[in-house]
Design a protein around this motif. Structure first.
Motif, PDB file in Angstrom:
ATOM      1  N   GLY A   1       3.724  13.413  -5.162  1.00  0.00           N
ATOM      2  CA  GLY A   1       4.054  12.144  -4.531  1.00  0.00           C
ATOM      3  C   GLY A   1       3.037  11.864  -3.437  1.00  0.00           C
ATOM      4  N   GLY A   2       3.510  11.289  -2.326  1.00  0.00           N
ATOM      5  CA  GLY A   2       2.624  11.066  -1.193  1.00  0.00           C
ATOM      6  C   GLY A   2       2.396   9.602  -0.885  1.00  0.00           C
ATOM      7  N   ARG A   3       1.483   9.343   0.041  1.00  0.00           N
ATOM      8  CA  ARG A   3       1.162   7.987   0.485  1.00  0.00           C
ATOM      9  C   ARG A   3      -0.125   7.523  -0.188  1.00  0.00           C
ATOM     10  NH1 ARG A   3       3.990   6.361   5.077  1.00  0.00           N
ATOM     11  NH2 ARG A   3       2.383   4.797   5.529  1.00  0.00           N
ATOM     12  N   ILE A   4      -0.068   6.340  -0.740  1.00  0.00           N
ATOM     13  CA  ILE A   4      -1.222   5.764  -1.425  1.00  0.00           C
ATOM     14  C   ILE A   4      -1.413   4.337  -0.943  1.00  0.00           C
ATOM     15  CG2 ILE A   4      -2.206   5.070  -3.647  1.00  0.00           C
ATOM     16  CD1 ILE A   4      -0.531   7.266  -4.964  1.00  0.00           C
ATOM     17  N   SER A   5      -2.633   3.986  -0.561  1.00  0.00           N
ATOM     18  CA  SER A   5      -2.968   2.621  -0.192  1.00  0.00           C
ATOM     19  C   SER A   5      -4.146   2.172  -1.048  1.00  0.00           C
ATOM     20  CB  SER A   5      -3.327   2.531   1.296  1.00  0.00           C
ATOM     21  OG  SER A   5      -3.647   1.205   1.650  1.00  0.00           O
ATOM     22  N   TYR A   6      -4.059   0.957  -1.588  1.00  0.00           N
ATOM     23  CA  TYR A   6      -5.134   0.489  -2.474  1.00  0.00           C
ATOM     24  C   TYR A   6      -5.313  -1.017  -2.305  1.00  0.00           C
ATOM     25  CZ  TYR A   6      -8.178   0.342  -6.554  1.00  0.00           C
ATOM     26  OH  TYR A   6      -9.269   0.196  -7.383  1.00  0.00           O
TER      27      TYR A   6
ATOM     28  N   SER B   1       7.268   8.895  -2.726  1.00  0.00           N
ATOM     29  CA  SER B   1       5.986   8.192  -2.669  1.00  0.00           C
ATOM     30  C   SER B   1       6.118   6.936  -1.823  1.00  0.00           C
ATOM     31  CB  SER B   1       5.520   7.795  -4.075  1.00  0.00           C
ATOM     32  OG  SER B   1       5.365   8.911  -4.916  1.00  0.00           O
ATOM     33  N   TYR B   2       5.036   6.612  -1.126  1.00  0.00           N
ATOM     34  CA  TYR B   2       4.922   5.339  -0.416  1.00  0.00           C
ATOM     35  C   TYR B   2       3.618   4.707  -0.880  1.00  0.00           C
ATOM     36  CZ  TYR B   2       4.364   1.865   3.278  1.00  0.00           C
ATOM     37  OH  TYR B   2       4.182   0.687   3.956  1.00  0.00           O
TER      38      TYR B   2
ATOM     39  N   GLY C   1      -2.646 -10.679  -0.256  1.00  0.00           N
ATOM     40  CA  GLY C   1      -1.246 -10.285  -0.171  1.00  0.00           C
ATOM     41  C   GLY C   1      -1.103  -8.800   0.110  1.00  0.00           C
ATOM     42  N   ARG C   2       0.037  -8.433   0.666  1.00  0.00           N
ATOM     43  CA  ARG C   2       0.304  -7.014   0.949  1.00  0.00           C
ATOM     44  C   ARG C   2       1.754  -6.693   0.608  1.00  0.00           C
ATOM     45  NH1 ARG C   2       1.681  -3.585   5.518  1.00  0.00           N
ATOM     46  NH2 ARG C   2       1.951  -5.402   6.888  1.00  0.00           N
ATOM     47  N   VAL C   3       1.921  -5.678  -0.237  1.00  0.00           N
ATOM     48  CA  VAL C   3       3.236  -5.244  -0.683  1.00  0.00           C
ATOM     49  C   VAL C   3       3.323  -3.735  -0.526  1.00  0.00           C
ATOM     50  CG1 VAL C   3       4.787  -5.022  -2.666  1.00  0.00           C
ATOM     51  CG2 VAL C   3       3.489  -7.141  -2.321  1.00  0.00           C
ATOM     52  N   SER C   4       4.451  -3.251  -0.013  1.00  0.00           N
ATOM     53  CA  SER C   4       4.667  -1.811   0.064  1.00  0.00           C
ATOM     54  C   SER C   4       5.879  -1.443  -0.774  1.00  0.00           C
ATOM     55  CB  SER C   4       4.853  -1.339   1.509  1.00  0.00           C
ATOM     56  OG  SER C   4       6.032  -1.884   2.057  1.00  0.00           O
ATOM     57  N   CYS C   5       5.865  -0.213  -1.236  1.00  0.00           N
ATOM     58  CA  CYS C   5       6.929   0.249  -2.126  1.00  0.00           C
ATOM     59  C   CYS C   5       7.249   1.707  -1.801  1.00  0.00           C
ATOM     60  CB  CYS C   5       6.459   0.106  -3.571  1.00  0.00           C
ATOM     61  SG  CYS C   5       7.672   0.560  -4.803  1.00  0.00           S
TER      62      CYS C   5
END
Length: 355
Positions: free
Chosen positions: A82-87, A113-114, A162-166
């Protein structure tokens, strides 16, 4: 290594997303060839690269052929995590399509996961993020996954931004579903928005949708209007859209949506979404024509037999069924003719992170 022909059936990016997503779940390498072969510009676009790369990070994958324009990729999973992912997609590429690729392996990951994605939230040829949050996610959580989707800023074509987090809490098993009949309509809810445009655009979209649905005999309708004062609007470019959804006494949802564009009256935008929802409701089936293909990979890895009644047998549905059959060696039963209401039944593999 499993090989998937990306030109099969609908022949778009969906084949690629589903194949890579299931590869990340099964940990079986996959090669996808002839990617988007029938499109005016074949091969990978930025949003496809994003979906593959983000999914790859969840399983520490080695990926060959991952560049814009490539018509063949090889995806070789390493280990689940899992972990944190930014793209940042870098364009107005659809955030919702990236989420379609990454969410399945995220819910079967060994840890939470984030995921934060920058790009387009409301763009052509993809579900709006409001649809993903209020319809897809709502229905998916009935299969066990715990997902929280937050829309921080909208992004329209061509500027994006745009910016979306999950946030995803993984589960050990995906539950089977039996969503065949929608049931009795309880209410209609929705969101009509505009950015970098006068507030009346959002109001006119919503008013037109409400008027259309009331003329069809629907009563409990509440569509939220979202807009920003000019001096406080954080968005990069102008745009508008509306997503509406029906809720039934069986706690199911189905939706309709439409995007605004220059020269298209706001009233037409609202009526399009309302007409779409009304048409879906008229079939009596539980799963709308946009959601049905999205649920197929989850049904395929669920424990036990799942059935859904679909408002329309679409080419996207038929193509995704073909992909899961190839990837998982499962049997499916699709009743109904193309373009007509139908029913899909399949027995899932019961995959879990400990498999």
């Amino acid at each position: 290594m499993i090989e998937i022909d990306g030109s099969h059936g609908e022949g778009g990016g969906q084949i690629l997303r589903t194949a890579v997503s299931l590869s990340a779940v099964t940990m079986e390498p996959v090669r996808v060839v002839n990617i988007r072969a029938g499109r005016p510009t074949p091969g990978l676009k930025n949003q496809h690269v994003a979906g593959i790369e983000v999914t790859g990070r969840l399983v520490n994958a080695n990926i060959n052929g991952l560049q814009v324009g490539s018509t063949t990729i090889e995806f070789l999973p390493g280990e689940r995590r899992g972990g944190r992912i930014s793209y940042d997609i870098g364009t107005a590429g659809a955030i919702s399509l990236v989420l379609q690729a990454v969410l399945l392996p995220a819910i079967l990951a060994p840890s939470p996961s984030y995921i934060e994605i920058h790009g387009g939230t409301d763009v052509l040829w993809s579900p709006p993020v409001d649809y993903i949050k209020h319809i897809f996610d709502f229905m998916l959580q009935k299969m066990g996954p715990k997902i929280e989707i937050n829309l921080h800023r909208r992004g329209h074509y061509p500027r994006g931004g745009g910016r979306v987090s999950c946030s995803v809490e993984p589960v050990d098993k995906v539950h089977s579903i039996d969503f065949v009949e929608f049931g009795e309509l309880n209410r209609v809810r929705g969101i009509s928005h505009c950015v970098k445009l006068p507030a009346h655009v959002a109001h006119r979209q919503a008013d037109a949708a409400e008027s259309y649905l009331r003329d069809k005999g629907l009563e409990d309708i509440d569509i939220e209007r979202k807009y920003w004062p000019k001096e406080e609007d954080p968005h990069l470019g102008a745009g508008s859209g509306i997503v509406i959804w029906a809720e039934s006494d069986r706690n199911l949802r189905m939706g309709g949506d439409s995007l605004g564009k220059k020269g298209k009256p706001a009233e037409k935008v609202g009526r399009e979404a309302a007409r779409q929802l009304s048409d879906e409701l008229s079939t009596g089936h539980a799963v709308d024509s946009h959601l049905c293909d999205m649920l197929v990979p989850y049904m395929a890895v669920a424990e036990g037999e799942s059935s859904i009644g679909v408002t329309e047998v679409t080419s996207h549905l038929e193509t995704n069924i073909w992909v899961v059959e190839k990837m998982l060696d499962i049997e499916t039963k699709l009743e109904g003719k193309h373009g007509q209401p139908g029913k899909l039944t399949l027995k899932g593999t019961g995959i879990s992170p400990s498999n």
